[in-house]
Design a protein around this motif. Structure first.
Motif, mmCIF file in Angstrom:
data_model
loop_
_atom_site.group_PDB
_atom_site.id
_atom_site.type_symbol
_atom_site.label_atom_id
_atom_site.label_comp_id
_atom_site.label_asym_id
_atom_site.label_seq_id
_atom_site.Cartn_x
_atom_site.Cartn_y
_atom_site.Cartn_z
ATOM 1 N N VAL A 94 0.867 -1.176 0.000
ATOM 2 C CA VAL A 94 0.000 0.000 0.000
ATOM 3 C C VAL A 94 0.906 1.228 0.000
ATOM 4 O O VAL A 94 2.065 1.160 0.407
ATOM 5 C CB VAL A 94 -0.952 -0.012 1.222
ATOM 6 N N ALA A 95 0.379 2.347 -0.502
ATOM 7 C CA ALA A 95 1.232 3.534 -0.637
ATOM 8 C C ALA A 95 0.487 4.801 -0.260
ATOM 9 O O ALA A 95 -0.726 4.919 -0.458
ATOM 10 C CB ALA A 95 1.743 3.649 -2.074
ATOM 11 N N ILE A 96 1.245 5.745 0.271
ATOM 12 C CA ILE A 96 0.802 7.140 0.385
ATOM 13 C C ILE A 96 1.664 7.938 -0.574
ATOM 14 O O ILE A 96 2.891 7.947 -0.473
ATOM 15 C CB ILE A 96 0.955 7.687 1.814
ATOM 16 N N PRO B 154 -3.008 -0.737 -3.792
ATOM 17 C CA PRO B 154 -3.861 0.357 -3.320
ATOM 18 C C PRO B 154 -3.001 1.553 -2.906
ATOM 19 O O PRO B 154 -1.929 1.385 -2.314
ATOM 20 C CB PRO B 154 -4.577 -0.254 -2.104
ATOM 21 N N SER B 155 -3.466 2.744 -3.232
ATOM 22 C CA SER B 155 -2.674 3.935 -2.912
ATOM 23 C C SER B 155 -3.579 5.101 -2.561
ATOM 24 O O SER B 155 -4.676 5.244 -3.100
ATOM 25 C CB SER B 155 -1.767 4.315 -4.086
ATOM 26 N N LEU B 156 -3.086 5.925 -1.669
ATOM 27 C CA LEU B 156 -3.797 7.089 -1.169
ATOM 28 C C LEU B 156 -2.983 8.323 -1.501
ATOM 29 O O LEU B 156 -1.789 8.378 -1.209
ATOM 30 C CB LEU B 156 -3.969 6.965 0.353
ATOM 31 N N LYS B 157 -3.609 9.312 -2.124
ATOM 32 C CA LYS B 157 -2.923 10.578 -2.390
ATOM 33 C C LYS B 157 -3.267 11.550 -1.275
ATOM 34 O O LYS B 157 -4.432 11.805 -1.003
ATOM 35 C CB LYS B 157 -3.323 11.142 -3.754
ATOM 36 N N ILE C 238 -8.947 9.232 -2.478
ATOM 37 C CA ILE C 238 -9.024 7.766 -2.431
ATOM 38 C C ILE C 238 -9.091 7.153 -3.837
ATOM 39 O O ILE C 238 -9.109 5.936 -3.978
ATOM 40 C CB ILE C 238 -10.222 7.295 -1.592
ATOM 41 N N ALA C 239 -9.130 8.011 -4.850
ATOM 42 C CA ALA C 239 -9.082 7.537 -6.235
ATOM 43 C C ALA C 239 -8.507 8.649 -7.097
ATOM 44 O O ALA C 239 -8.607 9.833 -6.761
ATOM 45 C CB ALA C 239 -10.471 7.138 -6.724
ATOM 46 N N SER D 108 -6.205 4.851 -10.286
ATOM 47 C CA SER D 108 -5.796 4.183 -9.050
ATOM 48 C C SER D 108 -6.824 4.464 -7.968
ATOM 49 O O SER D 108 -7.590 5.436 -8.048
ATOM 50 C CB SER D 108 -4.414 4.684 -8.605
ATOM 51 N N SER D 109 -6.827 3.607 -6.955
ATOM 52 C CA SER D 109 -7.803 3.782 -5.878
ATOM 53 C C SER D 109 -7.372 2.983 -4.661
ATOM 54 O O SER D 109 -6.434 2.178 -4.715
ATOM 55 C CB SER D 109 -9.198 3.336 -6.330
ATOM 56 N N ILE D 110 -8.084 3.222 -3.581
ATOM 57 C CA ILE D 110 -7.892 2.466 -2.350
ATOM 58 C C ILE D 110 -9.270 2.250 -1.750
ATOM 59 O O ILE D 110 -10.122 3.148 -1.796
ATOM 60 C CB ILE D 110 -6.955 3.225 -1.374
ATOM 61 N N PRO D 111 -9.565 1.057 -1.230
ATOM 62 C CA PRO D 111 -10.903 0.812 -0.677
ATOM 63 C C PRO D 111 -11.239 1.776 0.458
ATOM 64 O O PRO D 111 -10.364 2.145 1.262
ATOM 65 C CB PRO D 111 -10.810 -0.637 -0.181
ATOM 66 N N ILE D 112 -12.489 2.176 0.524
ATOM 67 C CA ILE D 112 -12.924 3.112 1.546
ATOM 68 C C ILE D 112 -12.764 2.519 2.949
ATOM 69 O O ILE D 112 -12.641 3.245 3.940
ATOM 70 C CB ILE D 112 -14.385 3.540 1.308
#
Length: 354
Positions: free
Chosen positions: A155-157, A315-318, A168-169, A281-285
């Motif tokens: 996983v990434a920030i 999954p990645s979060l900006k 989240i996307a 890209s996205s990360i589950p809520i």
């Protein structure tokens, strides 16, 4: 380790980065400043070309790994600057300078955060820090080149200016080169197959075309004809019209699906994608990172702008200090208190997860 000390050092590092030219592919000197920080805090690091990276001291291969990433390259300053883009100027709580907002504030905040956790034992996640190059030009020697070198990422920030809210996307990007053909001729003679006139119908098709699937986080796919070129002289009808089409892809489609749809349906004589690698890209809520962010009062949204998230398959979060609307603008700046807040929120978020 005192957060305020890290914050002060982070701001000093950002000033150094601003005053050191680091256009994409020319980041060698800013990499040295980042190395100096890591040396000062006794952090073991490696450098691959202009990418500087490190893992936490008690890295454990049996645990999942969290990437902390932002970039230290910049675009070139635009002509509307009134201040010296390579001088770190503080006025009214703002730090001005090229790359201050995109993405220097994010980068130094993540470096400070990684430093805060570097020596801690028994973390639930390993940490990998990558201060990457060539983000602004999507170059071959940026984060994408590091994914086979650094440990596997779960996983990434990705640090980009989001006002410390949770993107989240993020939309992907496919750029197409298209061609509309016709019959070349002398402008003085009749011609019922003028490619420029043929392009009118094609342009109307692109204007009206809608991709069927929308996304809750990212909305519709955004298609824009952004460039058009035809002809070299007034008295000659050209053989073809060249178009460039910019497509911002939601997470309901893969880039390959977008390409297939346009190649099958568009009325162009040819349409070819330049690359299919810049995916949405996205990360589950319900991912622990997102849940933790919501718990500390951050809001979620879908981002229309592209970042190094596009090269990640995990999954990645900006998330980062600063405001995306200031990026690439004249007299770019970031508020000093945004950096202070950013470091506190990054640390607070990770303390809930790690």
């Amino acid at each position: 380790m005192a957060i305020q000390e890290l914050t002060n050092d982070a701001i000093s590092l950002l000033k150094q980065l601003i005053e050191t030219q680091s256009f994409s592919t020319e980041e060698d000197q800013t990499a040295l400043h980042i190395e100096a920080w890591l040396k000062r805090y006794n952090i073991e690091y490696k450098r691959t070309k202009n990418n500087v990276w490190a893992i936490n001291k008690h890295f454990d291969k049996s645990k999942p790994t969290l990437l902390l990433n932002s970039h230290h390259d910049t675009v070139k300053p635009n002509s509307a600057y009134t201040k010296d883009p390579f001088k770190a100027i503080v006025e009214d709580g703002k730090l001005y300078g090229l790359g201050s907002n995109d993405a220097g504030g994010c980068l130094v905040s993540l470096i400070a955060t990684f430093t805060y956790f570097y020596n801690q034992e028994n973390l639930k996640y390993n940490l990998v820090l990558v201060a990457s190059a060539e983000e602004e030009n999507s170059g071959p020697d940026g984060l994408n080149s590091m994914l086979e070198i650094i440990p596997h990422i779960d996983v990434a920030i990705v640090g980009e200016p989001t006002l410390m809210n949770l993107a989240i996307a993020e939309k992907g990007l496919v750029v197409f080169d298209a061609k509309v053909k016709g019959t070349p001729s002398h402008a003085a003679h009749p011609n019922d197959d003028n490619c420029i006139y043929n392009a009118i119908e094609v342009l109307q098709w692109f204007k009206d075309f809608k991709f069927e699937k929308s996304s809750e986080a990212l909305g519709d796919v955004k298609l824009t004809v952004s460039q058009i070129k035809a002809g070299t002289q007034h008295n000659a009808v050209p053989a073809d019209v060249d178009l460039v089409i910019d497509v911002r892809v939601n997470d309901a489609y893969t880039n390959a699906e977008i390409s297939q749809i346009l190649q099958e349906k568009s009325p162009c004589d040819s349409i070819t994608p330049r690359s299919l690698r810049l995916n949405s890209s996205s990360i589950p809520i319900d991912h622990p990172l997102v849940v933790a962010g919501i718990e500390i009062g951050r809001t979620t949204y879908g981002s229309p702008t592209l970042s190094d998230q596009a090269v990640l398959s995990c999954p990645s979060l900006k998330l980062g200090p600063g405001d995306s609307t200031r990026s690439h603008s004249a007299d770019e700046f970031i508020y000093l208190n945004e950096i202070e807040e950013g470091i506190k929120i990054y640390i607070g978020l990770l303390e809930k997860v790690l």
